[in-house]
Structures are given as C-alpha cells and as structure tokens.
Design a protein around this motif. Structure first.
Motif, PDB file in Angstrom:
ATOM      1  N   ALA A 197      47.031 100.283  32.754  1.00 20.75           N
ATOM      2  CA  ALA A 197      45.722 100.618  33.329  1.00 20.75           C
ATOM      3  C   ALA A 197      45.657 100.187  34.790  1.00 20.75           C
ATOM      4  CB  ALA A 197      44.618  99.960  32.523  1.00 20.75           C
ATOM      5  N   ALA A 198      46.191  99.021  35.069  1.00 23.54           N
ATOM      6  CA  ALA A 198      46.147  98.512  36.442  1.00 23.54           C
ATOM      7  C   ALA A 198      46.922  99.413  37.388  1.00 23.54           C
ATOM      8  CB  ALA A 198      46.693  97.085  36.479  1.00 23.54           C
ATOM      9  N   LYS A 201      47.282 102.481  37.307  1.00 19.93           N
ATOM     10  CA  LYS A 201      46.568 103.732  37.609  1.00 19.93           C
ATOM     11  C   LYS A 201      45.406 103.517  38.565  1.00 19.93           C
ATOM     12  CE  LYS A 201      47.619 105.895  33.191  1.00 19.93           C
ATOM     13  NZ  LYS A 201      47.137 105.808  31.799  1.00 19.93           N
ATOM     14  N   HIS A 202      45.067 102.271  38.834  1.00 24.42           N
ATOM     15  CA  HIS A 202      43.919 101.996  39.704  1.00 24.42           C
ATOM     16  C   HIS A 202      44.186 102.528  41.116  1.00 24.42           C
ATOM     17  CE1 HIS A 202      40.186  99.831  40.531  1.00 24.42           C
ATOM     18  NE2 HIS A 202      40.692  99.608  41.718  1.00 24.42           N
ATOM     19  N   PRO A 203      43.205 103.212  41.691  1.00 28.84           N
ATOM     20  CA  PRO A 203      43.432 103.781  43.034  1.00 28.84           C
ATOM     21  C   PRO A 203      43.851 102.711  44.048  1.00 28.84           C
ATOM     22  CG  PRO A 203      41.325 104.515  42.126  1.00 28.84           C
ATOM     23  CD  PRO A 203      41.857 103.499  41.187  1.00 28.84           C
ATOM     24  N   VAL A 251      46.744 101.133  44.219  1.00 32.37           N
ATOM     25  CA  VAL A 251      47.810 100.213  43.811  1.00 32.37           C
ATOM     26  C   VAL A 251      49.160 100.743  44.281  1.00 32.37           C
ATOM     27  CG1 VAL A 251      49.060  99.284  41.809  1.00 32.37           C
ATOM     28  CG2 VAL A 251      46.559  99.212  41.876  1.00 32.37           C
ATOM     29  N   ALA A 258      41.246  96.619  46.193  1.00 35.63           N
ATOM     30  CA  ALA A 258      41.941  97.385  45.157  1.00 35.63           C
ATOM     31  C   ALA A 258      42.843  96.466  44.348  1.00 35.63           C
ATOM     32  CB  ALA A 258      42.743  98.512  45.799  1.00 35.63           C
ATOM     33  N   ASP A 299      40.650  94.386  42.000  1.00 40.14           N
ATOM     34  CA  ASP A 299      40.135  95.189  40.892  1.00 40.14           C
ATOM     35  C   ASP A 299      41.253  95.515  39.897  1.00 40.14           C
ATOM     36  OD1 ASP A 299      37.641  95.134  42.014  1.00 40.14           O
ATOM     37  OD2 ASP A 299      37.794  97.112  42.966  1.00 40.14           O
ATOM     38  N   ALA A 300      42.407  95.873  40.421  1.00 41.32           N
ATOM     39  CA  ALA A 300      43.519  96.237  39.536  1.00 41.32           C
ATOM     40  C   ALA A 300      44.017  95.012  38.767  1.00 41.32           C
ATOM     41  CB  ALA A 300      44.648  96.864  40.348  1.00 41.32           C
ATOM     42  N   ASP A 305      42.349  92.663  37.640  1.00 43.94           N
ATOM     43  CA  ASP A 305      41.443  92.488  36.495  1.00 43.94           C
ATOM     44  C   ASP A 305      41.858  93.358  35.306  1.00 43.94           C
ATOM     45  OD1 ASP A 305      39.783  90.576  37.454  1.00 43.94           O
ATOM     46  OD2 ASP A 305      38.071  91.888  37.877  1.00 43.94           O
ATOM     47  N   LYS A 306      42.598  94.429  35.603  1.00 40.83           N
ATOM     48  CA  LYS A 306      42.976  95.373  34.540  1.00 40.83           C
ATOM     49  C   LYS A 306      44.344  95.082  33.931  1.00 40.83           C
ATOM     50  CE  LYS A 306      40.209  99.223  36.319  1.00 40.83           C
ATOM     51  NZ  LYS A 306      40.254 100.541  36.961  1.00 40.83           N
TER      52      LYS A 306
END
Lengths: 785, 288
Positions: free
Chosen positions: A60-61, A63-65, A67, A121, A124-125, A127-128
């Motif tokens: 999931a991380a 795929k974070h925009p 990354v 980014a 946020d990533a 965190d995933k």
C-alpha cells in the motif's frame, strides 16, 4: 622598518567570529543545504521495545503518490553491521544492522525506509507500511538486565551481558578495608540522560553516477571518523570516493560522534536510486534514537582511617549499553570512568568491576563528560557520606585527602598518570569566594528558623585532550587519537587553516584564529579556519573529550612553526643573511637585534609563490601540515560549591548560589571558556534536579520536551566563577581542556548540597536523581527524624 | 509538513463557521493552535478538516458591560495578560494568563481555545472556577450560557457541543473588599500546572468572609471547585488558623493522578499547600 609590538590575542576575550552568522540565522546547517532532485527519507520504526519482525508489507505504501522507493533490511544486501569502535577483552558484539530485519530491540529501532519526492509523501506512505510484529518480553532496567527472567536480547550475549571488566587491585582493597576504621557503603544510581542538542541530527547523501562519488552532509563531530567507519566498514565503498561534510553543527554534547543507522541508510539508498536523499530528525526521533548518556547502577564502598584518610575504594557498576553497542560505548563506563576513580585524592587501594548489559533501550554512548562525571559523582558522594559517618566537616575531610601539589606526573592506582595539579589551591580559592564560615553560620541561623539550607562541594579531575594513540590503542580503541592541522599561506599573505577538529559550538573560528594571529603577527581578518570537510582537511579525529585546543591547537602550532622556519630561509635569502640569524617578530622576519633589517610576512609569502629571488634547493609555496599525537592526556581539575534551599512544603530545591573554581591550564579565550563552564554547570544542575530518561517496560516515558525537563534559566542563580592556572607540560600551549568541567562538577555539588540541607532529618545519602520536588518531599516524609 | 493531510477552511463569520462545523465530517476548530497543532504534528490527531477561527470577526477583544468583563474567545493569553481593563478589574485573570507557557505560547494561544480544550493541567480553569466565569456558546439553535461549574466535564472534555462555538467568556467583577490570587507549582518540563490553585475572597469590614471561590487545577483529570474548602471559609473571619484548616480539605473531590512528578499523596499535599498559599495571598489583597 620598525613596527610597534602587536598586541597578543591569546588570553583575551575576543568576541566569537562565528556568532554574527549564527545569531542572524545565516549559518549553513545540513538542513540548509539544498540540492536539485532531492528525495526525502522517513523511517518506519519499531513501536515495541522488543519484537520479532514477522512480515513487512509495503504494498500500500509503495502505491502512495510521490513514493520513489521503499527499502527494508532484506534489501540491503552486502551491507555490514554498524561497527563498534572500542573493543574490550571478551566483549560480546552483536550485529547492528542499519535496518533491523530479524527483530527490533528498542522503541525507535528502524525497520524500513520510505523515500519520496516530498517529506509529506514519505510521512504519509510510512504510515501505510504494515509491519506484523511478534511482541517479545522486554527489559529496560539496568540492574535487572542480567536476571534469569529477563528477555534475551542478542544470541551472542547470554544473560544480556556485553562485558565484564575490572581494574585495580582487589586484594589490596580487601586488606585496606580489614584495617579501616570505617567502611561506608552506598548504592549510587547515575540516571540516563538525553543529550538534546539544539539542532537535531540530519543528513543529505548525494551519489554522482557519472563519477561514482558519494557526498554526505551530516551532523558530525568527526567527519573523517564517519567516512572511515561508514565507507570502509559498513558500505564497502573506497574512502577516496566518499566526501563527508559536517557544516555548521548546532550542538552535539557527544551525541554526534557516532555512526548512526540513518546516514548509513541514506548513503546506501542514494546509490540505489541515483538521487540525493535527505533525512532530518524530528525531536521525537531524537529522544528515541540519539545515543543516550550515563545510566549506571553502582555499589560503592569507601574505607576510612579514624582521622578521615581514605584507605580504599571498591566499586561495582552495572552500565546500561542499550540495545546495541554504539560506536564508542564500551569505552565510556570502563576507560573513561573507572580510570578516574582516583579523583584528586590519595587513595592507596582501588578496585572497580564493571558489567555492561544490553537492554531494550536506546543505545548509550558518550555524553558530555562521558564516564568522568559518573566517577566524580561517585567519589564526591562517597567522601561526603564518609564525612557524615565520621562526623567530620566536608571541607576538612577533603583537605586531609588531596594529592599534594605536583608539577610533572602523579601515578594513580588506576592506570592514569596525571600531568600537573594543585588541588588544594583551587579548593582554598573556592572557600574564600564562598566565605565558608559565614555560609555555615547562615545555615545554622536558617535551621533555627526551620529552613533547610544546604552547602555542597565537589572536586573533580578530568582526563581530556583524548589521546594518545598508543595508549588508547592498548586499551581497545580501534582508532588513533591524534589531530591534524594544515596551514596554507596565500601569495598575498592571507592564511587558511584546515583543522581536523570540528566546531559545533566550541568557537574554533575564533580561538584558532587568535593562535594564528599571535604566532604570525597578522590580524585575525586575514585568517580563515576551515573544518568539517574531508574533501578539504587532512585526516583528523574531530572534537570530543575537550581535545580541540590541546590536540588540534598543538597540531596547528606545529604547522605554524614549520611555516616560520621555511619563511626564515626565504627571508634570509632576501636579506642576504644566514637563516640562523633570522627571527620572527611582530609580523616580520628580521635579522636578530635589527628590527630595521626585516621583510614583512606578506612579502615572504609572495616570494614563496613567485620564487624569482629564492634560496637554492628550497621548494616554492608556503603550506605545511602536521599531525600531533600527544604523550599523555591532560587533566583539568577544580572545585565547585553549591548552596541550596529545600522548600519544606513542596520539596522544591532552589539553587541559591553556585560557585566554581576551574583549572583548565592556560586559557586561550576566557569568554569562551566561561561560556563552556556556564553551559556545563547548567547541564550538571539539570542532571541533579530535573533531567532523566525514564523507561516503562521499554517504552520511553520521557520522550518529548513536555516530559523530559531540561534545565531552564530561572532554575539557576548568577554563577560565581574563577580559575586557577596550572599549565600542563604535555603540550606546548599549556592548555588542558575546558569543555566538560561544569557538567562533571555540578551534579555532585548540587546533590551534596541537598543531602546537607536534609541532614537535620538524619539523611546522609540519596540514591537516585533527579531530585524532583516530589522525590525530595517523599524522602523528607519517610525520614526517620 | 508533519501532520496528516487535511482541508483548511477560514470562515469570516460565526455563522459561516457554524455552518462548516455542521456540514463537514471530522472537522476541528482551530483557535491559537497550541494544543491541537502539536497533537496533529505527532499524528495523534488527524482531523480531515480544520476550521480556522482566526479570521472570524467579533471573537476578540475585552470590554466591560455592567459589572461583567466580556472577553472574546479568540483573545490571546498575551492580550489577557496585558489588558488594562482586566488588570484593573480582575487582576488575577491577567496574572493567571501571565504564567501560561512562555511568550511564544501566550502570543498565539487563546483563552477560549484553552478553556474549550479542557486540558487538566491548564492554568485558567482554576481561576475560571474561583471567580465564576460564564461561557457563551453559539450553535445551530442559537446562543446559550454555561456556568463554570457545568463546564469542565472530564479529561479534555467540556460542556461545549460538537456543533457549537465558544464565542465569549464572561468574567464577573467581584465587589470592593475582594482579593484573589492564583498560585501554581509548574511541571519542570512543560510548565503546565502540576497543581494550581486560585482563591478569591470578599471580606466585610470585620474581616469576615462573605464570598469565596477556590478552583484547583493540575492534580486531577479536570479542574474542580474545592467546595469543602469554600464551606470552611464562608462567613468566618479569615485568620491563619481558619485558612490552614480549610486548605487541608483542598484535595477533597479531586481525582488526583500519579505520574513521574509525584504520587497521589504528594499531589494531594501540594493541593493543600497551594490552597493555603493562594488563600493567604487573596486575603491579604482583600484587606488592601
């Protein structure tokens, strides 16, 4: 041409040349260095004190925009363990991989890195990133780490014991204690501290794919050490392909000596993604991951003759290493601690045994003073406990035990050979400043009113100017401890100095300029000091252990002397005299006794680079490099006193007076030395009264500025400070080192004052710091009287 | 940016702010930001929307209206600390504001934001209880006024509803012959109150206590009124002995919490010590 005598700058309080850029916000710290295409790293860290890593899911991380890449320990193939740079006999060295892949061993242990276009980014990533943990039992208490029931942290270290080490003569202590009139035994806890420099750690790594060069900007006290350890030992990159730059560094207190996971990972990652990678620590990360300091639990016994003379000292210390061995960790509770247990006293027999233990806590390493504050604290607490037991005055018992004045060498019972000392003189000066008799009568009067006033003393000795290579090598150091200094004279007479030592608050740009100005007789404006760049400076060991002036300064002096010697040859040729007849004075080379027959420094410099009229066989240019490896440590000493009042209602300790007499040998810049002493005292008072890292089953409870109390200005009185001057013979400058004295002396002075304040309650010892109001109140409440 | 992503809204009227508050899912009101922003930076709070009250008209200022000082909720601690009106009429309010945090905090943090947040170690709640502040809240159904004794509900919990905005704080001016004092024992790191006590008294000409208010903050999960202390003082001449005896009850009804700074026993003791000190100072002031 005759010149007026130029005023000497050494010994004067020259204002710091670096301060205008710092106080106007124009310094260049690592985070100020901007490179195009920079990516940002955020670390995924363990929230558990001890947990096996079952799985790290980055799907999931990823795929974070924004990354760019995510790495775990398994990706870092071909990378070695972070090294331990000081080995003791039978030391258990567990692997310390930059990213843990088997298990995390303290809260904050990094297990993955997310690299993205922006810090947002990446955060946020991160965190995933899903880590599946198998939580294991954890241990954080220093004196419980080796218990059978405790968690096993490393396979190589059964019972979590990293080492068992001893020094001194156990038999001699046994004998001494059998004949002692009194043996005082106390438990002494020297609590864990967090360094908290103003600037958090940071790094920026750039790989140049065209040349294969790696440049690392990093908050470092010793960029060459960083380069050597990281490039050669961990990443396997040839050193000549790596440049480490430590630009302006906003404080360190030791915590920036060490090679950490983060800069290693960023340096590795930039080679993978071929873009610059930046990381800047948050304050929360700093609390969790900057190497902590102290953390000893000790049982100490001091034997006394009936007249108060110390007959022996026995020390058993458990030292908390944290979860891994940080770069110089094993040295701190051994060679930097137990070798100082002779203090400034004649102690005929000493034995110390130290057990280093692993726990599920942040690694512990050198923090301002490093081992020496722990030793001074122990001795000063024990001698005052002895005074209480023998019903002697705390001044009298010290006077009875001081090593008498000596000028050149005193062999201690614990390996060290002190350079020069006059301990009673510093103490006497302190007593005069305090007006000891009046202080005691004020205390008596206050006690009659029911007020708790206390007077505490401390004396200390410090081994600093950390060196020499041969000695530290025989003690387990995997590095040499010399320093380098290069002087480049430019054709126009300007001078650039390249020093291997590093300023992160010490004021090198000022003090080293003072030295050069005096030696060459040129104005400070003509001098530049360069440090902190392996691409510019000769191999150097950096700054810690109060070594810059004594070791770095001497290396610089050696190069200045070489410059003058070469200059004399050039000048002699110009003056048609013999080099032996030339002397250097007031910025010019002159024929001895004939100041009118002279050439100025600038003209000699120009001639060196435009060698038309030049001595036969002499190389052009005027540039010299020296490496100085001293013959011994230097041993500053001093005596401090503290007057406190304890609020009987609240337990609050108020420091009413604080006095210090330090002897740091010759003083190059009194204002800068005062500043170091002042800051050090604040930190020492902080340890005594409010600082302390607290773990609860591996969770750092004091993990922010909201919980961890640094000393504040309103806790401190105006200091009363002075000095005695006993120059060292170890180095030609006669300087000993001043960076750590206050930190070493202040903690025991405050503790002793508080114990003295509570003496009417029958209290003669307090085991644990800090002396928070709540703790002092509980002690008063449970006192027998 | 350390916080998780959020949408930012900056209404200019109370009406618009309330509209946003009603409409948006998972929205937080932003006043001075000195409690919320640190929580967001640690990602302990991750609201989807922030409604910034900084541009809302009519939420600032200090003025006197018929014996009551009316303070806009967005008035900063510094403005409270330095307000001429407050210093003249209810100096203890300015004094309390002056010991909140540090100058940077006081320049941004607001009295309304702090009182709506309900931090158990905040300073102003003790003074609010002692003096008897009133809180004017505006919601979709209009205005209502809440008395201080109904305001602090629990840990970070106040009577303010999710749909409401705290707009105004009403501070009563006590009669002549009154005195008040806030005394605090600060946490060595955060400087929040480990214990803070505000005491206010009105004495008649014979030195008899005709009105009294005592608020205790810091020690428990919320600030509370020390009712038994007040009862022990009312209609009595306030000599040292009476004050001492009354102060002994200062921890009654406080759910004292232990932490690194001290045990329940210690903090209960501090409640008593600071109640005595605050009462002694208040009486001295009342006596002029």
């Amino acid at each position: 041409m005759a010149t007026a005598t130029i005023e000497r700058l050494i010994g004067k309080s020259i204002k710091r040349r670096e301060d205008p850029r710092f106080i106007t916000g124009r310094g260049t710290y690592v985070d100020d260095v901007k490179l195009p295409g920079t990516t940002h790293a955020v670390f995924v860290r363990s929230p558990h004190a001890h947990a096996r890593i079952k799985k790290i899911d980055t799907t999931a991380a990823a795929k974070h925009p924004g990354v760019v890449a995510i790495f775990t320990g398994k990706d870092m193939t071909g990378v070695n363990s972070l090294p331990c740079g000081w080995l003791l006999p039978d030391l258990k060295v567990p692997p310390h991989m930059p990213l843990a892949s088997d298990a995390a061993r303290y809260v904050g242990d990094p297990v993955a890195v997310v690299i993205a276009e922006t810090e947002d980014a990446a955060l946020d990533a991160a965190d995933k990133v899903k880590v599946t943990w198998d939580v294991l039992p954890a241990v954080s208490a220093t004196d419980k780490a080796d218990a059978r029931t405790s968690a096993q942290i490393h396979e190589v270290a059964p019972s979590n014991v990293a080492f068992k080490w001893q020094i001194g003569d156990a038999g001699a202590v046994d004998t001494a204690f059998r004949n002692a009139a009194r043996v005082v035994k106390k438990k002494i806890v020297n609590q864990r501290l967090v360094a908290n420099p103003m600037e958090p750690r940071a790094c920026l790594a750039r790989y140049d794919a065209a040349t294969g060069d790696l440049t690392l900007w990093v908050t470092s006290q010793n960029p060459h050490v960083h380069r050597l350890l990281m490039a050669a030992f961990v990443l396997g990159i040839p050193e000549q392909k790596v440049r480490v730059i430590a630009p302006d560094v906003g404080g360190a207190f030791g915590s920036k000596i060490f090679l950490y996971n983060e800069e290693t990972i960023c340096s590795w990652a930039t080679r993978q993604i071929k873009r610059p990678v930046r990381w800047t620590s948050t304050r929360r990360e700093a609390f969790q991951t900057d190497a902590h300091g102290r953390d000893h639990v000790t049982e100490a016994e001091m034997g006394f003759a009936a007249d108060g003379k110390i007959v022996g000292l026995r020390v058993k210390t458990i030292a908390n290493m944290g979860a891994y061995l940080s770069t110089f960790a094993p040295a701190v509770p051994t060679y930097l601690y137990a070798t100082l247990l002779n203090g400034v006293y004649t102690i005929p027999a000493i034995h110390a045994h130290v057990t280093g233990v692993f726990t599920n806590t942040t690694p512990v390493d050198a923090y301002r003073g490093a081992g020496r504050p722990e030793a001074a604290y122990l001795l000063e607490r024990m001698i005052e406990a002895g005074a209480a037991a023998l019903k002697m005055d705390t001044v009298e018992i010290r006077r009875k035990n001081f090593i008498p004045k000596f000028d050149n060498g005193f062999q201690t019972q614990v390996a060290l050979n002190y350079d020069s000392g006059n301990y009673a003189a510093a103490f006497d000066k302190l007593l005069r400043m305090l007006d000891y008799r009046k202080a005691r009568s004020d205390q008596e009067a206050a006690r009659k009113q029911g007020r708790f006033l206390g007077i505490g003393f401390s004396t200390y000795i410090e081994a600093c100017s950390i060196a020499p290579s041969k000695v530290v090598g025989s003690l387990g150091a995997q590095a040499g401890l010399y320093e380098s200094g290069k002087v480049r004279v430019h054709p126009t007479g300007g001078v650039t100095v390249y020093t291997g030592s590093h300023s992160h608050g010490q004021g090198h740009e000022t003090t080293f300029s003072q030295l050069v100005a005096d030696e060459l007789g040129i104005p400070m404006e003509q001098i530049e000091i360069v440090h902190g760049d392996t691409g510019a400076i000769p191999f150097g060991m950096g700054t810690y252990g109060s070594r810059s002036a004594s070791v770095g300064g001497t290396a610089l002096l050696m190069s200045l002397n070489k410059i003058k010697e070469k200059g004399k040859k050039i000048a002699a040729h110009l003056l048609e005299a013999s080099p032996g007849d030339i002397e250097y004075a007031n910025g010019q080379f002159q024929v001895k006794g004939f100041p009118g027959k002279a050439v100025p420094f600038g003209q000699v410099a120009l001639t060196a680079y435009v060698p038309h009229k030049y001595p036969e066989g002499l190389e052009p240019g005027l540039e010299e490099t020296s490496f100085y490896d001293p013959s011994n440590f230097c041993f500053p000493f001093g005596a401090h006193a503290c007057v406190v009042e304890v609020d009987r209602d609240t337990g609050q300790v108020k420091v009413l007076r604080y006095l210090a007499v330090d002897d740091v040998g010759n003083v190059m810049n009194p204002m800068i030395v005062d500043g170091m002493v002042h800051g050090g005292i604040a930190q020492g008072v902080g340890q005594a009264l409010c600082e302390g890292a607290v773990y609860d089953e591996g969770q750092l409870v004091t993990g922010s500025m909201m919980d961890y109390a640094l000393p504040k200005a309103d806790m401190l009185p105006m200091y009363e400070t002075d000095r005695t001057v006993t120059p060292t013979l170890v180095n030609p400058l006669g300087v000993k080192g001043a960076g750590e004295t206050g930190t070493i002396a202040a903690t025991p002075a405050v503790m002793n004052a508080v114990v003295d304040a509570l003496a009417p309650l029958g209290i003669d010892h307090i085991e644990t710091m800090p002396l928070t109001a709540g703790r002092v109140w509980s002690i008063m409440k449970s006192a027998k009287r | 940016m350390y916080p998780a992503a959020f949408d930012y809204h900056a209404p200019t009227t109370v009406k618009d702010a309330l509209k946003l508050l009603g409409k948006l899912d998972d929205a937080k009101l932003l006043a001075g930001g000195h409690s919320l922003i640190p929580m967001m930076k640690l990602r302990l709070a991750q609201p989807k929307h922030l409604i910034d009250l900084g541009k809302v008209k009519g939420l600032g200022g200090v003025k006197e209206e018929k014996g009551v000082i009316v303070v806009g909720a967005m008035t900063t601690h510094w403005e409270v600390e330095s307000s001429k009106v407050l210093k003249a009429k209810v100096p203890v309010v300015s004094e309390t504001a002056a010991v909140i945090g540090d100058p940077a905090v006081r320049n941004k943090g607001t009295i309304g934001g702090s009182l709506a947040h309900g931090d158990p170690a905040a300073d102003m709640p003790a003074t609010a209880i002692a003096l008897g502040f009133e809180f004017v809240c505006e919601g979709p159904k209009g205005k209502r006024t809440v008395k201080v004794d109904d305001w602090f509900k629990g840990l970070m919990e106040t009577a303010l509803k999710d749909t409401e905005l705290l707009t105004t704080i009403r501070i009563p001016v006590w009669a002549a012959g009154s005195g008040a004092c806030y005394m605090k024992f600060p946490h060595p790191a955060s400087r929040f109150a480990i214990v803070g006590v505000c005491a206010a008294v009105t004495l008649d000409k014979g030195g008899v206590c005709k009105k009294v208010g005592v608020g205790v903050t810091g020690a428990g999960t919320r600030a509370v009124r020390a009712k038994t202390v007040e009862a022990a003082l009312l209609n009595k001449p306030l000599d040292a002995k009476t004050i001492e005896a009354a102060a002994q009850k200062a921890a009654d009804g406080v759910d004292v919490q232990a932490d690194l700074q001290g045990s329940v026993e210690y903090k209960s003791h501090l409640c008593r010590v600071f109640a005595r000190r605050a009462l002694e100072a208040a009486v001295k002031r009342a006596q002029g």
